[in-house]
Design a protein around this motif. Structure first.
Motif, mmCIF file in Angstrom:
data_model
loop_
_atom_site.group_PDB
_atom_site.id
_atom_site.type_symbol
_atom_site.label_atom_id
_atom_site.label_comp_id
_atom_site.label_asym_id
_atom_site.label_seq_id
_atom_site.Cartn_x
_atom_site.Cartn_y
_atom_site.Cartn_z
ATOM 1 N N ARG A 24 1.149 -1.224 0.073
ATOM 2 C CA ARG A 24 0.046 0.103 0.021
ATOM 3 C C ARG A 24 0.783 1.270 -0.157
ATOM 4 O O ARG A 24 1.903 1.050 0.481
ATOM 5 C CB ARG A 24 -0.861 0.145 1.175
ATOM 6 C CG ARG A 24 -2.067 -1.037 1.059
ATOM 7 C CD ARG A 24 -2.802 -1.174 2.596
ATOM 8 N NE ARG A 24 -2.993 -0.132 3.291
ATOM 9 C CZ ARG A 24 -3.477 0.163 4.618
ATOM 10 N NH1 ARG A 24 -3.431 -1.063 4.955
ATOM 11 N NH2 ARG A 24 -3.705 1.205 5.025
ATOM 12 N N ASP A 25 0.328 2.320 -0.694
ATOM 13 C CA ASP A 25 0.949 3.633 -0.686
ATOM 14 C C ASP A 25 1.253 4.046 0.968
ATOM 15 O O ASP A 25 -0.085 4.220 1.523
ATOM 16 C CB ASP A 25 0.232 4.742 -1.355
ATOM 17 C CG ASP A 25 1.059 6.114 -1.607
ATOM 18 O OD1 ASP A 25 1.558 6.406 -0.771
ATOM 19 O OD2 ASP A 25 0.802 6.523 -2.690
ATOM 20 N N PRO A 26 2.120 4.426 1.457
ATOM 21 C CA PRO A 26 2.079 4.832 2.914
ATOM 22 C C PRO A 26 1.515 6.367 3.124
ATOM 23 O O PRO A 26 1.136 6.388 4.360
ATOM 24 C CB PRO A 26 3.753 4.779 3.196
ATOM 25 C CG PRO A 26 4.431 5.217 1.905
ATOM 26 C CD PRO A 26 3.585 4.497 0.943
ATOM 27 N N GLY A 27 1.456 7.079 2.065
ATOM 28 C CA GLY A 27 0.903 8.223 2.338
ATOM 29 C C GLY A 27 1.864 9.233 3.240
ATOM 30 O O GLY A 27 3.108 9.251 2.960
ATOM 31 N N ASP A 28 1.589 9.906 4.140
ATOM 32 C CA ASP A 28 2.085 10.717 5.098
ATOM 33 C C ASP A 28 2.863 9.971 6.175
ATOM 34 O O ASP A 28 2.141 9.220 7.427
ATOM 35 C CB ASP A 28 1.277 11.702 6.008
ATOM 36 C CG ASP A 28 1.980 12.697 6.780
ATOM 37 O OD1 ASP A 28 3.319 12.449 7.130
ATOM 38 O OD2 ASP A 28 1.272 13.703 7.083
ATOM 39 N N LEU A 29 4.227 9.506 6.016
ATOM 40 C CA LEU A 29 4.514 8.677 6.855
ATOM 41 C C LEU A 29 4.906 9.200 8.358
ATOM 42 O O LEU A 29 4.684 8.349 9.416
ATOM 43 C CB LEU A 29 6.258 8.301 6.446
ATOM 44 C CG LEU A 29 6.268 7.102 5.247
ATOM 45 C CD1 LEU A 29 7.606 7.223 4.474
ATOM 46 C CD2 LEU A 29 5.850 5.938 5.870
ATOM 47 N N THR A 30 5.208 10.486 8.375
ATOM 48 C CA THR A 30 5.302 11.128 9.778
ATOM 49 C C THR A 30 4.242 10.866 10.617
ATOM 50 O O THR A 30 4.021 10.367 11.819
ATOM 51 C CB THR A 30 5.677 12.370 9.805
ATOM 52 O OG1 THR A 30 6.967 12.481 8.980
ATOM 53 C CG2 THR A 30 5.875 13.123 11.137
ATOM 54 N N SER A 31 2.972 11.182 9.958
ATOM 55 C CA SER A 31 1.794 10.958 10.855
ATOM 56 C C SER A 31 1.458 9.716 11.255
ATOM 57 O O SER A 31 0.871 9.318 12.396
ATOM 58 C CB SER A 31 0.603 11.597 10.116
ATOM 59 O OG SER A 31 0.543 12.908 9.770
ATOM 60 N N ALA A 32 1.707 8.806 10.240
ATOM 61 C CA ALA A 32 1.308 7.449 10.478
ATOM 62 C C ALA A 32 2.180 6.739 11.698
ATOM 63 O O ALA A 32 1.726 6.096 12.405
ATOM 64 C CB ALA A 32 1.646 6.377 9.209
ATOM 65 N N VAL A 33 3.502 7.117 11.578
ATOM 66 C CA VAL A 33 4.378 6.719 12.751
ATOM 67 C C VAL A 33 3.828 7.288 13.976
ATOM 68 O O VAL A 33 3.765 6.676 15.151
ATOM 69 C CB VAL A 33 5.800 7.196 12.498
ATOM 70 C CG1 VAL A 33 6.639 7.039 13.702
ATOM 71 C CG2 VAL A 33 6.356 6.237 11.159
ATOM 72 N N LEU A 34 3.427 8.332 14.076
ATOM 73 C CA LEU A 34 3.534 9.250 15.389
ATOM 74 C C LEU A 34 1.834 8.858 15.921
ATOM 75 O O LEU A 34 1.934 8.943 17.026
ATOM 76 C CB LEU A 34 3.594 10.680 15.420
ATOM 77 C CG LEU A 34 5.102 11.373 14.851
ATOM 78 C CD1 LEU A 34 5.104 12.714 14.893
ATOM 79 C CD2 LEU A 34 6.160 10.571 15.852
ATOM 80 N N GLN A 35 1.248 8.576 15.143
ATOM 81 C CA GLN A 35 -0.090 8.144 15.488
ATOM 82 C C GLN A 35 -0.228 6.684 16.228
ATOM 83 O O GLN A 35 -1.039 6.474 17.092
ATOM 84 C CB GLN A 35 -1.065 7.928 14.363
ATOM 85 C CG GLN A 35 -1.576 9.517 14.012
ATOM 86 C CD GLN A 35 -2.414 9.442 12.674
ATOM 87 O OE1 GLN A 35 -2.989 8.297 12.315
ATOM 88 N NE2 GLN A 35 -2.769 10.571 12.150
ATOM 89 N N ARG A 36 0.629 6.023 15.875
ATOM 90 C CA ARG A 36 0.924 4.379 16.307
ATOM 91 C C ARG A 36 1.820 4.306 17.556
ATOM 92 O O ARG A 36 1.801 3.271 17.960
ATOM 93 C CB ARG A 36 1.046 3.564 15.024
ATOM 94 C CG ARG A 36 0.028 3.382 14.413
ATOM 95 C CD ARG A 36 -0.019 2.787 12.813
ATOM 96 N NE ARG A 36 -1.284 2.459 12.246
ATOM 97 C CZ ARG A 36 -1.949 3.428 11.650
ATOM 98 N NH1 ARG A 36 -1.384 4.790 11.819
ATOM 99 N NH2 ARG A 36 -3.021 3.177 11.374
ATOM 100 N N LEU A 37 2.794 5.154 17.594
ATOM 101 C CA LEU A 37 3.944 4.981 18.645
ATOM 102 C C LEU A 37 3.253 5.294 19.902
ATOM 103 O O LEU A 37 2.667 6.315 20.127
ATOM 104 C CB LEU A 37 4.980 5.637 18.267
ATOM 105 C CG LEU A 37 6.010 5.288 17.295
ATOM 106 C CD1 LEU A 37 7.115 6.175 17.015
ATOM 107 C CD2 LEU A 37 6.620 3.951 17.668
#
Length: 299
Positions: free
Chosen positions: A21-34
């Motif tokens: 899948r296209d990751p899109g905004d990586l920074t947001s994806a990371v910070l939302q899940r950590l």
């Protein structure tokens, strides 16, 4: 002869998430899940050499995942067949160890969660399990950091009897990943199949014994014989209590290459490597394949 270990000023840790899948905004994806403490530390590193993220089509990727392995064969196959690779690279001063690689791997796991992807450790070329993040301040070397595992006997015609002390020399074990902690890899070779677990635990304990050295750049002269203690073995697993009652185990370090050390019996041991593994080690080193760490109470 003494052994010299040269710890570099900087090390590099690298992970890749294999996904479709296209990751899109990586920074947001990371910070939302950590978890909060991880997110706070990672947010200060993103975009600096300490934490660089990059996405590539698998066909154009700088990382070759075609030979990835893993305990979960399905995950390994997914990693090999994925259409996108998201890299997480961390170039660190050695004083930032082991927290720097710990944060880089947590970032890769967060990306994997967001994309239903497979995180791959480039040092060991293995797919990593996606498990709970744990505590920010807990680092356990046993948590898939040294890429050394118990092998199957490489020779189906191995002549060794189960009770033979020196029946073969089939097993060769090498760490993969200590270099990201500023240390040479370790190896133990010509081990008889019945003693493979004891040899693996000696490798693990030696890695733990050397780990603190990786925070100090420069040349370090080590005694030829290193004393491995019960607390070293406990620390590898993340345990606070000793795991054997006897005294320390002397092991002899040898320089195999500029980036690799061999482990052998102490010079004054009169027998073979396999006799040493059989006669001189605490029983737990022959018995313990894995165990869960102790977890510190919440603060």
């Amino acid at each position: 002869m003494p052994v010299t270990i040269t710890v570099p000023e900087e090390t590099t840790a690298g992970f890749v998430v294999a996904a479709d899948r296209d990751p899109g905004d990586l920074t947001s994806a990371v910070l939302q899940r950590l978890p909060g403490p991880f997110a706070a530390a990672v947010s200060m590193r993103i975009g600096t050499p300490r934490l660089v993220m990059a996405c590539h089509r698998a066909a154009d990727s700088p990382w070759d995942l075609s030979e990835v392995t893993g305990a979960d064969h399905e995950d390994a196959e997914r990693a090999r067949q994925a259409t996108r690779h998201i890299g997480v690279t961390s170039v660190l001063p050695v004083g930032d160890l082991p927290s720097g690689p710990h944060l880089a791997r947590a970032t890769a796991k967060a990306i994997a969660e967001s994309l239903c992807g497979v995180p791959v450790d480039l040092a060991s070329n293995q797919a990593l399990p996606v498990v709970p993040f744990g505590r920010f301040d807990e680092f356990v070397l046993a948590d898939h950091w040294i890429g050394a595992a118990l092998p199957s006997c490489p020779d189906s015609r191995c002549p060794a009897d189960e009770d033979a002390i020196d029946g073969c020399g089939c097993v060769h074990l090498t760490t993969r990943g200590l270099y990201r902690f500023g240390l040479p890899e370790l190896e133990i070779t010509d081990v008889a199949c019945p003693h493979d677990l004891a040899a693996l635990n000696i490798l693990r304990t030696t890695a733990q014994r050397l780990l603190p050295l990786g925070r100090h750049p420069g040349e370090h002269t080590m005694p030829t014989e290193l004393m491995l203690t019960s607390p070293d073995f406990s620390a590898f697993w993340g345990h606070r209590d000793p795991m054997w009652d006897d005294g320390p185990i002397p092991v002899r370090l040898t320089e195999v290459a500029h980036d690799r050390l061999g482990i052998r019996p102490p010079a004054n041991f009169p027998g073979t490597l396999n006799e040493w593994l059989w006669d001189e080690l605490p029983p737990i080193l022959h018995e313990l394949l894995s165990c869960e760490p102790d977890h510190a109470p919440p603060t």
